[in-house]
Design a protein around this motif. Structure first.
Motif, PDB file in Angstrom:
ATOM      1  N   LYS A   1       0.829  -1.207   0.000  1.00 11.37           N
ATOM      2  CA  LYS A   1       0.000   0.000   0.000  1.00 11.37           C
ATOM      3  C   LYS A   1       0.864   1.259   0.000  1.00 11.37           C
ATOM      4  N   THR A   2       1.937   1.253   0.800  1.00  9.57           N
ATOM      5  CA  THR A   2       2.855   2.397   0.855  1.00  9.57           C
ATOM      6  C   THR A   2       3.489   2.650  -0.506  1.00  9.57           C
ATOM      7  N   LEU A   3       3.982   1.602  -1.132  1.00  6.90           N
ATOM      8  CA  LEU A   3       4.640   1.750  -2.439  1.00  6.90           C
ATOM      9  C   LEU A   3       3.662   2.270  -3.491  1.00  6.90           C
ATOM     10  N   GLU A   4       2.461   1.742  -3.490  1.00 13.14           N
ATOM     11  CA  GLU A   4       1.489   2.166  -4.490  1.00 13.14           C
ATOM     12  C   GLU A   4       1.066   3.615  -4.270  1.00 13.14           C
ATOM     13  N   SER A   5       0.957   4.021  -3.017  1.00 10.23           N
ATOM     14  CA  SER A   5       0.607   5.410  -2.713  1.00 10.23           C
ATOM     15  C   SER A   5       1.695   6.371  -3.181  1.00 10.23           C
ATOM     16  N   LEU A   6       2.947   6.030  -2.893  1.00 10.09           N
ATOM     17  CA  LEU A   6       4.063   6.878  -3.318  1.00 10.09           C
ATOM     18  C   LEU A   6       4.190   6.907  -4.840  1.00 10.09           C
ATOM     19  N   ALA A   7       3.867   5.804  -5.481  1.00 10.25           N
ATOM     20  CA  ALA A   7       3.928   5.766  -6.945  1.00 10.25           C
ATOM     21  C   ALA A   7       2.900   6.715  -7.552  1.00 10.25           C
ATOM     22  N   VAL A   8       1.693   6.748  -6.967  1.00 11.29           N
ATOM     23  CA  VAL A   8       0.668   7.685  -7.442  1.00 11.29           C
ATOM     24  C   VAL A   8       1.119   9.122  -7.220  1.00 11.29           C
ATOM     25  N   GLN A   9       1.682   9.369  -6.029  1.00  6.91           N
ATOM     26  CA  GLN A   9       2.143  10.727  -5.704  1.00  6.91           C
ATOM     27  C   GLN A   9       3.251  11.204  -6.638  1.00  6.91           C
ATOM     28  N   ALA A  10       4.026  10.274  -7.193  1.00  8.57           N
ATOM     29  CA  ALA A  10       5.115  10.664  -8.108  1.00  8.57           C
ATOM     30  C   ALA A  10       4.569  11.368  -9.344  1.00  8.57           C
ATOM     31  N   GLY A  11       3.342  11.025  -9.721  1.00  9.82           N
ATOM     32  CA  GLY A  11       2.694  11.728 -10.821  1.00  9.82           C
ATOM     33  C   GLY A  11       3.376  11.553 -12.166  1.00  9.82           C
ATOM     34  N   VAL A  12       3.916  10.360 -12.410  1.00 12.15           N
ATOM     35  CA  VAL A  12       4.662  10.102 -13.641  1.00 12.15           C
ATOM     36  C   VAL A  12       3.863   9.151 -14.523  1.00 12.15           C
ATOM     37  N   ASP A  13       3.692   9.509 -15.787  1.00  7.52           N
ATOM     38  CA  ASP A  13       3.023   8.634 -16.753  1.00  7.52           C
ATOM     39  C   ASP A  13       4.087   7.996 -17.637  1.00  7.52           C
ATOM     40  N   THR A  14       4.249   6.689 -17.534  1.00  2.00           N
ATOM     41  CA  THR A  14       5.303   6.003 -18.287  1.00  2.00           C
ATOM     42  C   THR A  14       4.740   5.209 -19.468  1.00  2.00           C
ATOM     43  N   ARG A  15       3.543   5.553 -19.927  1.00  2.00           N
ATOM     44  CA  ARG A  15       2.977   4.852 -21.077  1.00  2.00           C
ATOM     45  C   ARG A  15       3.875   5.051 -22.285  1.00  2.00           C
ATOM     46  N   GLY A  16       4.222   3.944 -22.940  1.00  2.00           N
ATOM     47  CA  GLY A  16       5.120   4.003 -24.089  1.00  2.00           C
ATOM     48  C   GLY A  16       4.445   4.555 -25.326  1.00  2.00           C
ATOM     49  N   ALA A  17       5.250   5.036 -26.258  1.00  2.00           N
ATOM     50  CA  ALA A  17       4.714   5.606 -27.492  1.00  2.00           C
ATOM     51  C   ALA A  17       3.924   4.570 -28.291  1.00  2.00           C
ATOM     52  N   TRP A  18       4.228   3.284 -28.101  1.00  2.00           N
ATOM     53  CA  TRP A  18       3.546   2.210 -28.844  1.00  2.00           C
ATOM     54  C   TRP A  18       2.250   1.780 -28.166  1.00  2.00           C
ATOM     55  N   GLU A  19       1.981   2.312 -26.971  1.00  2.00           N
ATOM     56  CA  GLU A  19       0.827   1.848 -26.187  1.00  2.00           C
ATOM     57  C   GLU A  19      -0.355   2.789 -26.319  1.00  2.00           C
ATOM     58  N   LYS A  20      -1.534   2.190 -26.254  1.00  2.00           N
ATOM     59  CA  LYS A  20      -2.767   2.969 -26.127  1.00  2.00           C
ATOM     60  C   LYS A  20      -3.310   2.721 -24.723  1.00  2.00           C
ATOM     61  N   PRO A  21      -4.173   3.576 -24.204  1.00  2.00           N
ATOM     62  CA  PRO A  21      -4.746   3.329 -22.877  1.00  2.00           C
ATOM     63  C   PRO A  21      -5.476   1.993 -22.847  1.00  2.00           C
ATOM     64  N   MET A  22      -5.415   1.304 -21.718  1.00  2.00           N
ATOM     65  CA  MET A  22      -5.990  -0.040 -21.639  1.00  2.00           C
ATOM     66  C   MET A  22      -7.503  -0.042 -21.425  1.00  2.00           C
ATOM     67  N   HIS A  23      -8.081   1.108 -21.128  1.00  2.00           N
ATOM     68  CA  HIS A  23      -9.534   1.141 -20.964  1.00  2.00           C
ATOM     69  C   HIS A  23     -10.174   1.040 -22.342  1.00  2.00           C
ATOM     70  N   SER A  24     -10.997   0.032 -22.518  1.00  2.00           N
ATOM     71  CA  SER A  24     -11.599  -0.192 -23.831  1.00  2.00           C
ATOM     72  C   SER A  24     -12.815   0.713 -24.027  1.00  2.00           C
TER      73      SER A  24
END
Length: 316
Positions: A293-316
């Motif tokens: 939970k701590t790691l996931e919270s800090l990851a959200v707080q980092a505010g970084v989007d690492t989606r690759g140029a080849w990727e589309k959002p996974m929400h269909s």
């Protein structure tokens, strides 16, 4: 059918040329330099190797095939991919054509896990996989970079022929949980599909090796992607270091253990002995629910989007 180990080892950074290790990672690796890495992994029971026809335009497969010649096919497991953008328009069956080329480079008549690399011309390729499954040339089929609706469509097509989708391979890390948010992890769990997580270490940005004062190697595409956000990741990687220090584990091991704890099978790129050691050690590393939970919270707080140029959002 062979049981899958808890981690697959990735070879995206092997070889050279288009989408190869020199351009993406700033590496210059060949079979001789990688043999100790390969041998150590096999000794540690990490026997599943993931590659693709597009990685270095076949050079990654060629290196893996050279190393695999020394190992019994009973222990080694090979995972490679059909990349639609490389499909020959002249071929009657472009999937079979690329499959045969991969088999030649890998030195194997059978591929344990064969992937449709991305959903270009969605589901066009699935029917071509059926004869390869029927003949036993392919043991399992997976899809990579597909969203939930696309996964369900391919799975349904395979089931109509008496088979089923065995695996999904998507970008998934502490910094990028799109597949989890879209319900893909839940679907995989409910349908006995193995979810392979790639970029778990975000090309080294979550390995603990790099920070603002020690950035990734300039001149590589990963440096262009990650160096500017390294300052935002320090609180997260510091917490990973703190958690790891209490368990005699590295930052990289914590990142990998998190991915395993989430029910995924991480693909860890290996170019050094330490990468293999980290992968093997992470399979026995336990994280508590509070630590996750701590790691996931800090990851959200980092505010970084690492989606690759080849990727589309996974929400269909």
């Amino acid at each position: 059918m062979k049981t899958l180990p808890p981690i697959a080892l990735g070879t995206w950074s092997w070889g050279s040329g288009f989408a190869g290790g020199d351009q993406v990672f700033g590496n210059h690796l060949d079979a001789d330099s990688l043999r100790p890495v390969f041998d150590l992994a096999m000794q540690k029971g990490l026997t599943l190797w993931d590659t693709a026809a597009v990685y270095g335009m076949g050079s990654s497969e060629t290196i893996l095939g050279t190393l695999a010649k020394t190992v019994s096919g009973k222990t080694l497991q090979l995972s490679t991919k059909f990349t639609p953008q490389l499909a020959s328009p002249e071929a009657d069956n472009p999937v079979a054509a690329m499959f045969e080329q991969s088999c030649q480079r890998l030195g194997s008549e059978i591929i344990d896990l064969y992937w449709i690399h991305n959903p270009t011309l969605l589901n066009e390729w699935t029917r071509h996989l059926i004869p390869l499954l029927q003949s036993g040339r392919i043991r399992r089929v997976g899809v990579s970079n597909h969203n939930l609706a696309e996964i369900k469509l391919v799975d349904s097509t395979l089931k109509q022929a008496g088979f089923a989708l065995s695996a999904v391979q998507n970008h998934y890390s502490l910094l990028y949980r799109s597949s989890e948010d879209a319900g893909i992890l839940d679907y995989c769990r409910e349908n006995d599909i193995t979810f392979f997580s790639y970029l778990v270490l975000e090309q080294g940005a979550l390995s603990g090796k790099y920070n603002a004062s020690h950035p990734l190697p300039e001149g590589s595409s990963r440096a262009a992607s990650y160096n500017s956000v390294l300052p935002q990741l320090e609180a997260l990687t510091d917490a990973m270091r703190d958690i790891g220090s209490g368990k005699s584990a590295s930052v990289a091991q914590v990142a990998i253990a998190w991915a395993i704890a989430k029910g995924t099978l991480p693909i860890i790129g290996v170019t050094k002995l330490k990468h293999v050691e980290d992968a093997a050690a992470a399979t026995t590393l336990q994280l508590s629910p509070e630590e996750i939970k701590t790691l996931e919270s800090l990851a959200v707080q980092a505010g970084v989007d690492t989606r690759g140029a080849w990727e589309k959002p996974m929400h269909s």
